[in-house]
Scaffold this motif. Sequence first.
Motif, PDB file in Angstrom:
ATOM      1  N   THR A   1      26.392  53.956  52.495  1.00  0.00           N
ATOM      2  CA  THR A   1      26.941  53.691  51.169  1.00  0.00           C
ATOM      3  C   THR A   1      26.068  54.356  50.112  1.00  0.00           C
ATOM      4  O   THR A   1      24.852  54.502  50.283  1.00  0.00           O
ATOM      5  N   PHE A   2      26.711  54.756  49.003  1.00  0.00           N
ATOM      6  CA  PHE A   2      26.017  55.346  47.863  1.00  0.00           C
ATOM      7  C   PHE A   2      26.336  54.508  46.628  1.00  0.00           C
ATOM      8  O   PHE A   2      27.508  54.326  46.282  1.00  0.00           O
ATOM      9  N   ASP A   3      25.295  53.992  45.978  1.00  0.00           N
ATOM     10  CA  ASP A   3      25.472  53.148  44.794  1.00  0.00           C
ATOM     11  C   ASP A   3      24.979  53.881  43.548  1.00  0.00           C
ATOM     12  O   ASP A   3      23.868  54.424  43.525  1.00  0.00           O
ATOM     13  N   THR A   4      25.823  53.887  42.512  1.00  0.00           N
ATOM     14  CA  THR A   4      25.472  54.487  41.225  1.00  0.00           C
ATOM     15  C   THR A   4      25.824  53.505  40.113  1.00  0.00           C
ATOM     16  O   THR A   4      26.484  52.489  40.351  1.00  0.00           O
ATOM     17  N   GLU A   5      25.382  53.811  38.898  1.00  0.00           N
ATOM     18  CA  GLU A   5      25.661  52.973  37.720  1.00  0.00           C
ATOM     19  C   GLU A   5      25.261  51.518  37.972  1.00  0.00           C
ATOM     20  O   GLU A   5      26.018  50.591  37.683  1.00  0.00           O
ATOM     21  N   ILE A   6      24.078  51.330  38.529  1.00  0.00           N
ATOM     22  CA  ILE A   6      23.583  49.975  38.820  1.00  0.00           C
ATOM     23  C   ILE A   6      23.107  49.343  37.516  1.00  0.00           C
ATOM     24  O   ILE A   6      22.197  49.854  36.871  1.00  0.00           O
ATOM     25  N   ARG A   7      23.726  48.223  37.146  1.00  0.00           N
ATOM     26  CA  ARG A   7      23.420  47.571  35.867  1.00  0.00           C
ATOM     27  C   ARG A   7      23.276  46.065  36.068  1.00  0.00           C
ATOM     28  O   ARG A   7      23.884  45.489  36.956  1.00  0.00           O
ATOM     29  N   TYR A   8      22.508  45.447  35.186  1.00  0.00           N
ATOM     30  CA  TYR A   8      22.358  43.992  35.240  1.00  0.00           C
ATOM     31  C   TYR A   8      22.432  43.411  33.836  1.00  0.00           C
ATOM     32  O   TYR A   8      22.246  44.114  32.833  1.00  0.00           O
ATOM     33  N   ARG A   9      22.695  42.127  33.769  1.00  0.00           N
ATOM     34  CA  ARG A   9      22.650  41.401  32.497  1.00  0.00           C
ATOM     35  C   ARG A   9      22.451  39.920  32.788  1.00  0.00           C
ATOM     36  O   ARG A   9      22.676  39.465  33.913  1.00  0.00           O
ATOM     37  N   GLN A  10      22.058  39.174  31.754  1.00  0.00           N
ATOM     38  CA  GLN A  10      21.837  37.743  31.872  1.00  0.00           C
ATOM     39  C   GLN A  10      22.816  36.934  31.044  1.00  0.00           C
ATOM     40  O   GLN A  10      22.666  35.720  30.922  1.00  0.00           O
ATOM     41  N   GLU A  11      23.831  37.573  30.504  1.00  0.00           N
ATOM     42  CA  GLU A  11      24.865  36.878  29.755  1.00  0.00           C
ATOM     43  C   GLU A  11      26.226  37.259  30.325  1.00  0.00           C
ATOM     44  O   GLU A  11      26.329  38.162  31.149  1.00  0.00           O
ATOM     45  N   ALA A  12      27.272  36.541  29.884  1.00  0.00           N
ATOM     46  CA  ALA A  12      28.615  36.774  30.428  1.00  0.00           C
ATOM     47  C   ALA A  12      28.559  36.775  31.952  1.00  0.00           C
ATOM     48  O   ALA A  12      28.984  37.718  32.613  1.00  0.00           O
ATOM     49  N   LEU A  13      28.040  35.684  32.500  1.00  0.00           N
ATOM     50  CA  LEU A  13      27.846  35.584  33.955  1.00  0.00           C
ATOM     51  C   LEU A  13      29.146  35.158  34.629  1.00  0.00           C
ATOM     52  O   LEU A  13      29.311  34.028  35.082  1.00  0.00           O
ATOM     53  N   THR A  14      30.069  36.093  34.701  1.00  0.00           N
ATOM     54  CA  THR A  14      31.357  35.852  35.341  1.00  0.00           C
ATOM     55  C   THR A  14      31.818  37.125  36.030  1.00  0.00           C
ATOM     56  O   THR A  14      31.550  38.237  35.538  1.00  0.00           O
ATOM     57  N   LEU A  15      32.498  36.975  37.151  1.00  0.00           N
ATOM     58  CA  LEU A  15      33.026  38.131  37.863  1.00  0.00           C
ATOM     59  C   LEU A  15      34.310  38.647  37.223  1.00  0.00           C
ATOM     60  O   LEU A  15      34.785  39.718  37.581  1.00  0.00           O
ATOM     61  N   ASN A  16      34.853  37.884  36.299  1.00  0.00           N
ATOM     62  CA  ASN A  16      36.057  38.306  35.581  1.00  0.00           C
ATOM     63  C   ASN A  16      35.647  39.001  34.283  1.00  0.00           C
ATOM     64  O   ASN A  16      35.940  38.541  33.183  1.00  0.00           O
ATOM     65  N   SER A  17      34.917  40.115  34.436  1.00  0.00           N
ATOM     66  CA  SER A  17      34.386  40.815  33.268  1.00  0.00           C
ATOM     67  C   SER A  17      34.163  42.280  33.602  1.00  0.00           C
ATOM     68  O   SER A  17      34.196  42.684  34.768  1.00  0.00           O
ATOM     69  N   ASP A  18      33.936  43.068  32.566  1.00  0.00           N
ATOM     70  CA  ASP A  18      33.647  44.484  32.761  1.00  0.00           C
ATOM     71  C   ASP A  18      32.200  44.653  33.232  1.00  0.00           C
ATOM     72  O   ASP A  18      31.337  43.818  32.920  1.00  0.00           O
ATOM     73  N   PRO A  19      31.907  45.727  33.950  1.00  0.00           N
ATOM     74  CA  PRO A  19      30.555  45.932  34.496  1.00  0.00           C
ATOM     75  C   PRO A  19      29.603  46.605  33.510  1.00  0.00           C
ATOM     76  O   PRO A  19      29.195  47.737  33.696  1.00  0.00           O
ATOM     77  N   TRP A  20      29.235  45.896  32.454  1.00  0.00           N
ATOM     78  CA  TRP A  20      28.282  46.459  31.500  1.00  0.00           C
ATOM     79  C   TRP A  20      26.927  45.765  31.667  1.00  0.00           C
ATOM     80  O   TRP A  20      26.824  44.684  32.221  1.00  0.00           O
ATOM     81  N   GLY A  21      25.887  46.419  31.173  1.00  0.00           N
ATOM     82  CA  GLY A  21      24.558  45.836  31.273  1.00  0.00           C
ATOM     83  C   GLY A  21      23.469  46.880  31.148  1.00  0.00           C
ATOM     84  O   GLY A  21      23.704  48.003  30.700  1.00  0.00           O
ATOM     85  N   ILE A  22      22.276  46.528  31.550  1.00  0.00           N
ATOM     86  CA  ILE A  22      21.108  47.400  31.451  1.00  0.00           C
ATOM     87  C   ILE A  22      20.967  48.215  32.729  1.00  0.00           C
ATOM     88  O   ILE A  22      20.893  47.643  33.821  1.00  0.00           O
ATOM     89  N   PRO A  23      20.922  49.545  32.633  1.00  0.00           N
ATOM     90  CA  PRO A  23      20.754  50.372  33.842  1.00  0.00           C
ATOM     91  C   PRO A  23      19.376  50.149  34.463  1.00  0.00           C
ATOM     92  O   PRO A  23      18.382  49.994  33.751  1.00  0.00           O
ATOM     93  N   ILE A  24      19.313  50.147  35.800  1.00  0.00           N
ATOM     94  CA  ILE A  24      18.019  50.010  36.465  1.00  0.00           C
ATOM     95  C   ILE A  24      17.671  51.258  37.267  1.00  0.00           C
ATOM     96  O   ILE A  24      16.657  51.280  37.951  1.00  0.00           O
ATOM     97  N   LEU A  25      18.509  52.302  37.159  1.00  0.00           N
ATOM     98  CA  LEU A  25      18.198  53.604  37.744  1.00  0.00           C
ATOM     99  C   LEU A  25      18.557  54.685  36.728  1.00  0.00           C
ATOM    100  O   LEU A  25      19.542  54.529  35.984  1.00  0.00           O
ATOM    101  N   PRO A  26      17.816  55.783  36.669  1.00  0.00           N
ATOM    102  CA  PRO A  26      18.211  56.896  35.806  1.00  0.00           C
ATOM    103  C   PRO A  26      19.599  57.395  36.181  1.00  0.00           C
ATOM    104  O   PRO A  26      20.037  57.263  37.326  1.00  0.00           O
ATOM    105  N   ALA A  27      20.288  58.002  35.226  1.00  0.00           N
ATOM    106  CA  ALA A  27      21.676  58.433  35.436  1.00  0.00           C
ATOM    107  C   ALA A  27      21.822  59.433  36.571  1.00  0.00           C
ATOM    108  O   ALA A  27      22.883  59.516  37.197  1.00  0.00           O
TER     109      ALA A  27
END
Length: 246
Positions: A167-193
């Motif tokens: 598997t290849f994972d890109t656009e890895i992001r995290y956040r501590q708010e809006a903790l629901t799976l019914n949401s868009d995948p926005w947050g802080i990147p943890i890998l360079p683009a």
Amino acid sequence: MFKKEATPVKNQMVFQRYEIKYQMSRRQQQAILAAMAPYVVPDEYSHSSIRNLYLDTPDFRLIRRSLERPVYKEKLRVRSYGRAGLEAPVFVELKKKYCSVVYKRRLTMPQREALDCIAGSASWPETQIGGELAYTAGFYAALRPAVFLSYERDSYRGVEDEAFRVTFDTEIRYRQEALTLNSDPWGIPILPADQVLMEVKTAGSLPLWMARTLSELGIFKTSFSKYGTAYQTILLSQQRGEQKYA
């Protein structure tokens, strides 16, 4: 060597395998994809937008323990492949690692029911995996969704050995708010683009062609943890008094 990657039982599944991670550039990824072409094909779900809710205690006991690199460690999360409403089925996963071998228990249930079980307002299913989840939730008091972590994943499986997966994972992001799976995948990147995280999942050793390709490209395995990196970034942000989303 393991005989099977996963054993399904109704809405349960058990995985036992090695998971080896490699961090690389997108150019290196293209070279690996070219070398893989004769040996793998796209998985049934070749591309997924994965969303995770990592569960932890208020003092992040699970991830702190994991980062100490003990012989045994575990993580607990709720996962969906794409946006999931409260009544949609999601995967509750208990992931254990002992002596480099990954043991993953997966239970499928509606998201609302999963969140109720985690909160303690409902009982876990009376199954083997339900019992393991109940024990873990009881052992780690005050478990709750702590971090939302998402990424885009491209998946491949072996032509001859279907248990072999890459598997290849890109656009890895995290956040501590809006903790629901019914949401868009926005947050802080943890890998360079321009960076990609590759995971090789296998019941035995690496195929010779893969080992040779990685050696030629100068790519070496890493102990990179998505949730662990997110937690370390959280600590750094707290020290700086910053929180930036993208």
